[in-house]
Each structure stands twice: as structure tokens, then as C-alpha cells.
Design an enzyme around this catalytic site. Structure first.
Site, PDB file in Angstrom:
ATOM      1  N   HIS A 144       0.837  -1.203   0.000  1.00 33.56           N
ATOM      2  CA  HIS A 144       0.000   0.000   0.000  1.00 33.56           C
ATOM      3  C   HIS A 144       0.870   1.251   0.000  1.00 33.56           C
ATOM      4  O   HIS A 144       0.645   2.187  -0.775  1.00 33.56           O
ATOM      5  CB  HIS A 144      -0.908  -0.022   1.229  1.00 33.56           C
ATOM      6  CG  HIS A 144      -1.749   1.204   1.400  1.00 33.56           C
ATOM      7  ND1 HIS A 144      -3.065   1.260   1.019  1.00 33.56           N
ATOM      8  CD2 HIS A 144      -1.453   2.416   1.916  1.00 33.56           C
ATOM      9  CE1 HIS A 144      -3.560   2.467   1.292  1.00 33.56           C
ATOM     10  NE2 HIS A 144      -2.594   3.183   1.842  1.00 33.56           N
ATOM     11  N   GLU A 145       1.893   1.268   0.860  1.00 31.66           N
ATOM     12  CA  GLU A 145       2.766   2.434   0.960  1.00 31.66           C
ATOM     13  C   GLU A 145       3.617   2.613  -0.293  1.00 31.66           C
ATOM     14  O   GLU A 145       3.811   3.726  -0.781  1.00 31.66           O
ATOM     15  CB  GLU A 145       3.648   2.308   2.209  1.00 31.66           C
ATOM     16  CG  GLU A 145       2.890   2.496   3.504  1.00 31.66           C
ATOM     17  CD  GLU A 145       2.248   3.876   3.584  1.00 31.66           C
ATOM     18  OE1 GLU A 145       2.986   4.877   3.640  1.00 31.66           O
ATOM     19  OE2 GLU A 145       1.011   3.953   3.578  1.00 31.66           O
ATOM     20  N   HIS A 148       1.698   4.326  -3.016  1.00 31.12           N
ATOM     21  CA  HIS A 148       1.659   5.783  -2.915  1.00 31.12           C
ATOM     22  C   HIS A 148       2.881   6.402  -3.585  1.00 31.12           C
ATOM     23  O   HIS A 148       2.784   7.422  -4.273  1.00 31.12           O
ATOM     24  CB  HIS A 148       1.619   6.218  -1.448  1.00 31.12           C
ATOM     25  CG  HIS A 148       0.263   6.154  -0.814  1.00 31.12           C
ATOM     26  ND1 HIS A 148      -0.835   6.814  -1.324  1.00 31.12           N
ATOM     27  CD2 HIS A 148      -0.160   5.527   0.319  1.00 31.12           C
ATOM     28  CE1 HIS A 148      -1.890   6.595  -0.541  1.00 31.12           C
ATOM     29  NE2 HIS A 148      -1.508   5.813   0.457  1.00 31.12           N
ATOM     30  N   GLU A 201      -6.222   6.855  -1.843  1.00 27.22           N
ATOM     31  CA  GLU A 201      -6.234   5.713  -0.937  1.00 27.22           C
ATOM     32  C   GLU A 201      -6.717   4.445  -1.643  1.00 27.22           C
ATOM     33  O   GLU A 201      -6.165   3.360  -1.457  1.00 27.22           O
ATOM     34  CB  GLU A 201      -7.139   6.004   0.273  1.00 27.22           C
ATOM     35  CG  GLU A 201      -6.496   6.878   1.316  1.00 27.22           C
ATOM     36  CD  GLU A 201      -5.189   6.288   1.813  1.00 27.22           C
ATOM     37  OE1 GLU A 201      -5.209   5.176   2.377  1.00 27.22           O
ATOM     38  OE2 GLU A 201      -4.146   6.915   1.643  1.00 27.22           O
TER      39      GLU A 201
END
Length: 269
Positions: A144-145, A148, A201
Site C-alpha cells: 500500500h505504501e 503511494h 487511498e
């Protein structure tokens, strides 16, 4: 002087001035394909350099306090998972495989983790230990990070901030009153920044899901991760959640997309 009803149109044009539409990643199996508006004078390299400085300060401070994990079992575990995920970033953007990736683990009770622009990853032991995360769940957080970073959401947010600032300065120059400017800026924030924050997100969830699957980690762990994260917060959400707004549709969206990446998971095992 601009009439009140024309302010929003003026700000919209000014905010987009100097921006270019790009798509920082390929869409992948999960189908992330949103055009992003980036301020042309704010390059990827500039943002990466700015973040690298902040990252090095954090790492140096942790080292001086004796809380930087180097060869501990948890650090070895995080680095092993990171290596497998980083090996898959080329599926979304080939140039990211050449980034100066760096991974550090900080011994702290914080429930937090971050992968910043240019591939600088920090994990806090509290996130792993307090939530008793499995390797699959660590991969879900890290994926997820990393997503980004791949999508350059930080640069995108900075571009929007520049756009708002530009609009404010131009508006002041042509005589729009302070009260009208404040109201208009609130409109820009709520109509542009917040919806895109939720969109970012969702993109990070989906790309992270696919990265983990490609690396051989069970994508279903993304669901259990966010369930653990929500349960850990109670009335006060963990620090990680403060910059990662949750919604009732998050788990549903993940579950709907797991079948898309399951073949990749089975292939990568």
C-alpha cells in the site's frame, strides 16, 4: 472585479495553470487508470530529493537514539518482504526498479509505516508487534505504501497546493476580497483535495494488493490488516490511520478485487 459566481471558474482555471495531465503508472490487473495533474515546475526528481532529506533526518535521529534496527530478526523480516515487493514494481513503472530504494526499521511503539517518494521505506516495530502482523499482512501494508510512492501521490498533493496558492495570489492581484478568497479556497479543498485523497487511498489499496500478490503474498491479508488496524484504534485511530482515511467501502473494494490478482498470487508462490 470578478463577480461572486465567476470566482469558482477563475480558480479552477488558475489551479490547473502550469499543470500537466499524466498517468504515473500502468493500470495493472486492478485497472488503476486515473489521469493526475502535476505542476510542471515540480519534477519527480525534486520531490524525491526533498523527501530523501527528510528521510535521512529521521533515520539519523533514530540512529542517534539507538532505536534504529539493523540486523534484528524483525529488521531482517521487513527487508526480506521489501525485497520481494520491490522486485515487482516494474509491473507498474519500469523506472522505479532503478530508484535508490532504502529500508529502515525503527524500534518504537508507534503503529506506523511509510514508503516515501523515491523508494524510502520506514517501518516501526510497534505496527508489527502490537498487531501481531503476519508476513502477508506486512506485505499488504508495505505494498500500500509503495503504491503511494509509485503513483507519486505526494507530488500530486503538492501540485494541488501550488495550484491553490497560485489562484490565491492571482485572485489577490485582481482584487478579490479576503472573505471571498477564503470561501473559494475552502471550495477548492473540499471539491478537489478531499475527494482525490479518497481516490488516492483506493489506488494505493488496489496497487498494493497486486504488488503483494505478484510477490507471492496472500492478497486476502489486506482485508485482515485493515480489520486489525481499525480494531486497534478504538475511539482514537492509530497514527497510520490519521493519514490513511478509512471508509466503509474499503474492505468491500479489496474483496471485489482479490479475484483479479489471485492468479498472480498463485503464479508468484
Amino acid at each position: 472585479m470578478f463577480k461572486p459566481h465567476s470566482i469558482s471558474l477563475f480558480l479552477a482555471a488558475a489551479t490547473l495553470a502550469g499543470c500537466q495531465a499524466v498517468n504515473t503508472t500502468s493500470s495493472g490487473a486492478v485497472g488503476v487508470d486515473r489521469k493526475q495533474y502535476m505542476f510542471s515546475m515540480l519534477s519527480t526528481e525534486q520531490v524525491n530529493q526533498m523527501y530523501a532529506q527528510s528521510y535521512q533526518q529521521t533515520v539519523s535521529q533514530a540512529k542517534s537514539k539507538g532505536v534504529l534496527e539493523n540486523n534484528s530478526p524483525v529488521a531482517q523480516r521487513v527487508n526480506r518482504i521489501a525485497s520481494r515487493l520491490i522486485a515487482e514494481v516494474k509491473a507498474f513503472r519500469p523506472d522505479a526498479a532503478e530508484w535508490d530504494w532504502d529500508v529502515n526499521v525503527i524500534d518504537s511503539p508507534e503503529l506506523n509505516a511509510n514508503a516515501g517518494p523515491g523508494g524510502k521505506i520506514i517501518f516501526y516495530t510497534g505496527l508489527i508487534e502490537k498487531l501481531n502482523l503476519t508476513d502477508d499482512e506486512i506485505a499488504a501494508v508495505m505494498g500500500h505504501e509503495i503504491a503511494h510512492a509509485l503513483r507519486e501521490h505526494g507530488r500530486e498533493a503538492m501540485s494541488k497546493a501550488y495550484g491553490v496558492q497560485m489562484a490565491t495570489q492571482i485572485g489577490s492581484a485582481v482584487g478579490i476580497g479576503d472573505g471571498s478568497l477564503q470561501l473559494a479556497n475552502m471550495g477548492v479543498q473540499y471539491l478537489m483535495t478531499l475527494p482525490n485523497s479518497r481516490s488516492n487511498e483506493n489506488e494505493a489499496d488496489l496497487i498494493g494488493l497486486e504488488l503483494a500478490a505478484r510477490a507471492g503474498y496472500n492478497p486476502s491479508a489486506a482485508v485482515s490488516l485493515w480489520q486489525k488496524m481499525a480494531a486497534a484504534g478504538g475511539s482514537a485511530p492509530p497514527e497510520f490511520m490519521s493519514t490513511h482515511p478509512s471508509s466503509g467501502s474499503r474492505t468491500q473494494a479489496l474483496q471485489e478485487n482479490i479475484p483479479k490478482v489471485m492468479p498472480l498470487y498463485k503464479k508468484g508462490r
